[in-house]
Enzyme design. Structure first.
Site, mmCIF file in Angstrom:
data_model
loop_
_atom_site.group_PDB
_atom_site.id
_atom_site.type_symbol
_atom_site.label_atom_id
_atom_site.label_comp_id
_atom_site.label_asym_id
_atom_site.label_seq_id
_atom_site.Cartn_x
_atom_site.Cartn_y
_atom_site.Cartn_z
ATOM 1 N N TYR A 126 0.663 -1.339 -0.032
ATOM 2 C CA TYR A 126 -0.001 -0.036 -0.169
ATOM 3 C C TYR A 126 0.906 1.232 -0.061
ATOM 4 O O TYR A 126 0.357 2.167 -0.509
ATOM 5 C CB TYR A 126 -1.037 -0.054 1.188
ATOM 6 C CG TYR A 126 -2.315 -0.719 1.057
ATOM 7 C CD1 TYR A 126 -2.260 -2.083 1.102
ATOM 8 C CD2 TYR A 126 -3.265 -0.110 1.107
ATOM 9 C CE1 TYR A 126 -3.362 -2.858 0.603
ATOM 10 C CE2 TYR A 126 -4.585 -0.810 1.044
ATOM 11 C CZ TYR A 126 -4.614 -2.062 0.696
ATOM 12 O OH TYR A 126 -5.529 -2.787 0.630
ATOM 13 N N LYS A 156 3.432 -15.522 2.873
ATOM 14 C CA LYS A 156 3.622 -16.116 1.734
ATOM 15 C C LYS A 156 5.198 -16.240 1.742
ATOM 16 O O LYS A 156 6.008 -15.914 0.941
ATOM 17 C CB LYS A 156 3.193 -15.582 0.604
ATOM 18 C CG LYS A 156 3.164 -16.169 -0.663
ATOM 19 C CD LYS A 156 2.202 -17.216 -0.905
ATOM 20 C CE LYS A 156 2.388 -18.097 -2.421
ATOM 21 N NZ LYS A 156 1.312 -19.217 -2.144
ATOM 22 N N ASP A 193 -2.424 -18.689 0.919
ATOM 23 C CA ASP A 193 -3.514 -19.213 0.014
ATOM 24 C C ASP A 193 -4.438 -20.354 0.826
ATOM 25 O O ASP A 193 -5.559 -20.639 0.826
ATOM 26 C CB ASP A 193 -2.905 -19.686 -1.203
ATOM 27 C CG ASP A 193 -1.711 -20.524 -0.943
ATOM 28 O OD1 ASP A 193 -1.115 -20.338 0.299
ATOM 29 O OD2 ASP A 193 -1.097 -21.120 -1.959
ATOM 30 N N ASP A 253 -6.192 -7.087 4.122
ATOM 31 C CA ASP A 253 -7.142 -6.640 3.516
ATOM 32 C C ASP A 253 -8.094 -7.376 2.884
ATOM 33 O O ASP A 253 -9.500 -7.468 2.908
ATOM 34 C CB ASP A 253 -6.700 -5.801 2.279
ATOM 35 C CG ASP A 253 -8.057 -4.924 1.694
ATOM 36 O OD1 ASP A 253 -8.837 -4.464 2.117
ATOM 37 O OD2 ASP A 253 -7.816 -4.823 0.232
ATOM 38 N N ASP A 286 -12.093 -9.147 4.438
ATOM 39 C CA ASP A 286 -13.468 -9.174 3.632
ATOM 40 C C ASP A 286 -14.047 -10.517 3.787
ATOM 41 O O ASP A 286 -15.262 -10.915 4.352
ATOM 42 C CB ASP A 286 -13.353 -8.695 2.235
ATOM 43 C CG ASP A 286 -13.615 -7.216 1.990
ATOM 44 O OD1 ASP A 286 -13.233 -6.503 3.096
ATOM 45 O OD2 ASP A 286 -14.184 -6.816 1.107
#
Ligand code: IPM
Ligand code: MG
Length: 349
Positions: free
Chosen positions: A142, A188, A220, A244, A248
């Site tokens: 970001y 990751k 993942d 982020d 959700d």
């Protein structure tokens, strides 16, 4: 005790849901014997329209003088074609970094009354969903260097040990205070150097918290595990972009994204509180938005910034009672209006 809270209504349904939360906070403060003075400031698209920037300096100054900030939402179609630096979202990213709010807490907890609203199978929901995502909020993709060059574009992810350590400590402190004391760090590390650094730092911080059970999970796999068996998670620690996306997903399995609050914290007590949902331009101005995510953000504000646990618990109990009574806004398949929901919460208080 008296406190100053800056209100950032923003765009879309932001102002509607924020005014509900303010009335709930006023009533709660009265009950708890504290006083809160509220002052509004501009952020997002409306700030751009009025001042030419999504984050005026005056807003930053006012937030810095406050004990806490409560935000509605930013963004909308009207501003979608603006260059990145003037987009409403830039106001949100700017205030997070101007206030150095590096730890974003996003609880994913299913209300008993909303179990049937989860898109997950009943036998999965039965096992319980009660975890909190701690998302790093001031670094990573970001805020890294980015650019366009003809047909090429790039964004960069960068993390320093210090950035990882400060957010990891917040997550461990939270885990330590919870019943299960479990922390899952998500990365990751099979691909990214940032993630390998992340793992090293988390392992180091973990040594200071022997009572917390720590594990690592690849992002993942985590995306899959959140829908396969969310009951395995207690505290989830992850970097900005992964947080982020996963937050959700976590919000959706609890029944409605309209329900969930969030807190963004820094090194001190001051924090920024906002619902997880966005500005929902499609229903803005109709008076049908679910105000509970913002009302519950007000509860987090009382708990983390004003040190008023009693008030926070009062609001949370009132919201649960309203849901048990069967009242629902449109996002949960009901027909209650925003204000009816607010009034029901006030009545419970
Ligand atoms: C969120 C939002 C923001 C983010 C956007 C609006 C910039 O999606 O708070 O999760 O990506 O952080
Ligand atoms: Mg998001």
């Amino acid at each position: 005790m008296s406190f100053k809270v800056t209100l950032l209504p923003g765009d879309g349904i932001g102002p509607e849901v924020l005014s509900c939360a303010v009335r709930v906070l006023e009533r709660t403060a009265e009950k708890c014997g504290i006083s809160i003075s509220f002052r509004e400031a501009l952020i997002g698209g409306i700030a751009y329209d009025k001042t030419g920037t999504p984050l005026p300096q005056e807003t930053i100054d006012r937030c810095k003088e406050s004990d806490a900030v409560l935000l509605g939402a930013v963004g909308g179609k009207k501003w979608d074609s603006l260059p990145a630096a003037q987009r409403p979202e830039k106001g949100l990213l700017g205030i997070r970094s101007a206030l150095e709010l590096f730890a974003n807490l996003r609880p994913a907890k299913i209300e008993r009354a909303l179990r049937a609203d989860s898109p997950l199978r009943a036998d999965i929901v039965e096992k319980g969903i009660d975890f909190v995502i701690v998302r790093e909020l001031c670094g990573g993709l970001y805020y890294g260097e980015r650019g366009r060059d003809g047909g090429d574009a790039f964004d960069t992810m960068a993390y320093s040990e210090a950035e990882v350590e400060r957010v990891a400590r917040v997550a461990f402190e939270i885990a330590k205070g919870r019943e299960r004391k479990k922390l899952t760090s998500i990365d990751k590390a099979n691909v990214l150097d940032c993630s390998r650094l992340w793992r090293e730092v988390v392992a180091r911080v973990a040594a200071d918290y022997p009572e917390v059970e720590v594990s690592n999970m690849l992002v993942d796999n985590a995306a899959m595990q959140i829908v396969r068996d969310p009951s395995q998670f207690d505290v989830v620690l992850t970097e900005n972009m992964f947080g982020d996306i996963l937050s959700d997903e976590a919000a959706e399995i609890t029944g409605s994204i309209g329900m969930l609050p969030s807190a963004s914290l820094g090194a001190g007590r001051m924090g920024l509180y906002e619902p997880i949902h966005g500005s929902a331009p499609d229903i803005a101005g109709k008076g049908i938005a679910n105000p509970l995510g913002t009302i519950l953000s007000g509860a987090l504000l009382l708990r983390h910034s004003l040190g008023c646990e009693e008030g926070a618990a009062l609001i949370e109990r009132a919201v649960s009672a309203v849901l048990e009574s069967g009242l629902r806004t449109a996002d949960l398949g009901g027909d209650a209006t925003t204000v009816q929901m607010e009034e029901a919460v006030l009545a419970q208080l």
